[in-house]
Design a protein around this motif. Sequence first.
Motif, mmCIF file in Angstrom:
data_model
loop_
_atom_site.group_PDB
_atom_site.id
_atom_site.type_symbol
_atom_site.label_atom_id
_atom_site.label_comp_id
_atom_site.label_asym_id
_atom_site.label_seq_id
_atom_site.Cartn_x
_atom_site.Cartn_y
_atom_site.Cartn_z
ATOM 1 N N GLU A 80 0.846 -1.189 0.000
ATOM 2 C CA GLU A 80 0.000 0.000 0.000
ATOM 3 C C GLU A 80 0.888 1.247 0.000
ATOM 4 O OE1 GLU A 80 -3.493 -0.245 0.115
ATOM 5 O OE2 GLU A 80 -3.077 -2.394 -0.168
ATOM 6 N N ILE A 81 0.673 2.130 -0.998
ATOM 7 C CA ILE A 81 1.424 3.382 -1.091
ATOM 8 C C ILE A 81 0.396 4.494 -1.067
ATOM 9 C CG2 ILE A 81 3.015 4.751 -2.499
ATOM 10 C CD1 ILE A 81 4.107 2.113 -3.590
ATOM 11 N N ARG A 82 0.223 5.138 0.087
ATOM 12 C CA ARG A 82 -0.913 6.038 0.293
ATOM 13 C C ARG A 82 -0.487 7.386 0.884
ATOM 14 N NH1 ARG A 82 -3.911 4.543 4.203
ATOM 15 N NH2 ARG A 82 -2.843 2.693 4.994
ATOM 16 N N GLU A 83 -1.060 8.430 0.334
ATOM 17 C CA GLU A 83 -0.986 9.788 0.889
ATOM 18 C C GLU A 83 0.443 10.308 0.994
ATOM 19 O OE1 GLU A 83 -3.505 10.412 4.368
ATOM 20 O OE2 GLU A 83 -4.612 8.587 3.827
ATOM 21 N N ASN A 84 1.264 9.915 0.056
ATOM 22 C CA ASN A 84 2.618 10.457 -0.029
ATOM 23 C C ASN A 84 2.630 11.665 -0.962
ATOM 24 O OD1 ASN A 84 4.150 8.132 1.422
ATOM 25 N ND2 ASN A 84 2.808 7.123 -0.055
ATOM 26 N N LYS A 85 3.672 12.486 -0.865
ATOM 27 C CA LYS A 85 3.702 13.738 -1.625
ATOM 28 C C LYS A 85 5.098 13.990 -2.188
ATOM 29 C CE LYS A 85 3.583 17.614 0.655
ATOM 30 N NZ LYS A 85 3.116 18.768 1.464
ATOM 31 N N ALA A 86 5.136 14.373 -3.476
ATOM 32 C CA ALA A 86 6.386 14.824 -4.108
ATOM 33 C C ALA A 86 6.175 16.238 -4.624
ATOM 34 C CB ALA A 86 6.782 13.896 -5.242
ATOM 35 N N ALA A 87 7.116 17.109 -4.363
ATOM 36 C CA ALA A 87 6.993 18.488 -4.842
ATOM 37 C C ALA A 87 7.089 18.556 -6.361
ATOM 38 C CB ALA A 87 8.075 19.352 -4.203
ATOM 39 N N ALA A 88 7.839 17.636 -6.962
ATOM 40 C CA ALA A 88 8.038 17.655 -8.414
ATOM 41 C C ALA A 88 7.374 16.444 -9.079
ATOM 42 C CB ALA A 88 9.521 17.712 -8.747
ATOM 43 N N SER A 89 7.965 15.269 -8.976
ATOM 44 C CA SER A 89 7.532 14.135 -9.800
ATOM 45 C C SER A 89 7.369 12.855 -8.991
ATOM 46 C CB SER A 89 8.565 13.874 -10.905
ATOM 47 O OG SER A 89 8.753 15.016 -11.705
ATOM 48 N N GLY A 90 6.295 12.117 -9.309
ATOM 49 C CA GLY A 90 6.089 10.806 -8.710
ATOM 50 C C GLY A 90 5.661 10.888 -7.261
ATOM 51 N N GLY A 91 4.387 11.205 -7.044
ATOM 52 C CA GLY A 91 3.907 11.328 -5.665
ATOM 53 C C GLY A 91 4.101 10.063 -4.858
ATOM 54 N N GLY A 92 3.862 8.905 -5.492
ATOM 55 C CA GLY A 92 4.108 7.636 -4.822
ATOM 56 C C GLY A 92 5.471 7.064 -5.160
ATOM 57 N N ILE A 93 5.737 6.927 -6.493
ATOM 58 C CA ILE A 93 6.955 6.274 -6.961
ATOM 59 C C ILE A 93 7.564 7.073 -8.103
ATOM 60 C CG2 ILE A 93 7.935 4.145 -7.917
ATOM 61 C CD1 ILE A 93 5.424 2.683 -6.877
ATOM 62 N N HIS A 94 8.892 7.197 -8.115
ATOM 63 C CA HIS A 94 9.632 7.844 -9.192
ATOM 64 C C HIS A 94 10.668 6.860 -9.724
ATOM 65 C CE1 HIS A 94 12.815 10.424 -10.956
ATOM 66 N NE2 HIS A 94 11.808 11.208 -11.286
ATOM 67 N N LEU A 95 10.635 6.617 -11.036
ATOM 68 C CA LEU A 95 11.576 5.698 -11.679
ATOM 69 C C LEU A 95 12.416 6.436 -12.705
ATOM 70 C CD1 LEU A 95 9.029 2.862 -12.540
ATOM 71 C CD2 LEU A 95 10.552 2.885 -10.577
ATOM 72 N N VAL A 108 -1.842 2.024 -5.018
ATOM 73 C CA VAL A 108 -1.152 3.318 -5.021
ATOM 74 C C VAL A 108 -2.261 4.366 -5.015
ATOM 75 C CG1 VAL A 108 0.458 4.833 -6.239
ATOM 76 C CG2 VAL A 108 0.771 2.339 -6.320
ATOM 77 N N ALA A 109 -2.507 5.014 -3.876
ATOM 78 C CA ALA A 109 -3.722 5.818 -3.731
ATOM 79 C C ALA A 109 -3.481 7.088 -2.916
ATOM 80 C CB ALA A 109 -4.823 4.994 -3.057
ATOM 81 N N GLY A 110 -4.137 8.161 -3.342
ATOM 82 C CA GLY A 110 -4.137 9.396 -2.567
ATOM 83 C C GLY A 110 -2.819 10.136 -2.534
ATOM 84 N N ASN A 111 -1.939 9.869 -3.508
ATOM 85 C CA ASN A 111 -0.647 10.545 -3.572
ATOM 86 C C ASN A 111 -0.730 11.775 -4.482
ATOM 87 O OD1 ASN A 111 1.019 8.299 -2.187
ATOM 88 N ND2 ASN A 111 -0.090 7.217 -3.802
ATOM 89 N N THR A 112 0.170 12.742 -4.295
ATOM 90 C CA THR A 112 0.136 13.974 -5.075
ATOM 91 C C THR A 112 1.534 14.379 -5.536
ATOM 92 O OG1 THR A 112 0.346 15.350 -3.081
ATOM 93 C CG2 THR A 112 -1.889 14.848 -3.840
ATOM 94 N N ALA A 113 1.577 15.038 -6.718
ATOM 95 C CA ALA A 113 2.817 15.578 -7.277
ATOM 96 C C ALA A 113 2.461 16.549 -8.391
ATOM 97 C CB ALA A 113 3.711 14.467 -7.807
#
Length: 326
Positions: A80-95, A108-113
């Motif tokens: 579960e990847i939930r409610e995480n935040k990225a200022a630029a890219s990939g609120g949950g995951i960045h590859l 992967v839910a409720g994340n923002t970027a």
Amino acid sequence: CVLSGNTAAADGGAICVTGGVTLTAERSELSENSVSGAGGAIYAEGTTASLTDLTFLKNDAMDGGAISVRGSSITLDSTEIRENKAAASGGGIHLSGGSRLLLQSGTVAGNTAENGGGLLTAGGASIELAGGKISGNAAENGGGVYVSLNSSMKMTGGKISENTAAKGGGVYVNTAQADFLGGTVEANTAGTSGGGVQQKDSVLLFDGTTVTGNRCDASCGGVFSNGGEILLQSGSFTNNTTSGTGGAFVLTNSARLTMTGGEISGNTASSGAGVIIFSHGEFTMQGGSIVKNTAKKFAGGVYAAAEGGSFRMEGGSISGNTAGEG
């Protein structure tokens, strides 16, 4: 095991793994970790990672609110990847850097970027969505997934649903490739264009995915294509809506759509409820069906609207579509 409230000046708020080390993690929670660089909870470079039955909650980073990987291979299962935040890219995951991600199950839910609310892939990285759900994420571009810079996505199962963005409510593909071979893109919302999917100068294949119930306030409830090429072989595009033009597809800036199979049905728009073609876009229909779409003004089925847009019908069927004015 709980890893919570950790910070780092560079990358990897809780865990940083580099240099060929293998990372295996199970039955743990990583929450409220933060970093000024990449990977609010985990940063991995040049590694192989297997993450099973983990929870990532409310982590924060510049890129990859929960996880950032570069030149690595990562498998997620029951995570579960939930409610995480990225200022630029990939609120949950960045590859990046040729990384590979396999999402087998989990959420992967409720994340923002800014770009890629749920996850973002760039620099030759690749994603395979075999299962799980990417839902309720938000971004300016690519509410659920952002695929960019010569990277790729393959969707064989799972669901991308209820994500929001200005452009590409579910998925934004920018100078990249995406193969939609199964699963569902459903009930995503965009403010400007591409409720379900938006692509720019990319190559898309639809062969088995269902794109349904997506909405855009301005232009195209389903798939907005700005340049690039789309091949529709099978699958369905149903009940996508917009108050503007293009219920299922908008083709503009020399975008090309070739339809050999599949169904475009039950979509609604002001004009061009099935497919609308602008600015030297090209639509070649060789098979499949466009049925029972509804336009308030012009062209319930296909509308070659302006500036050299072209439509060539070599096969398939167009029937039962309705328009208010023609």
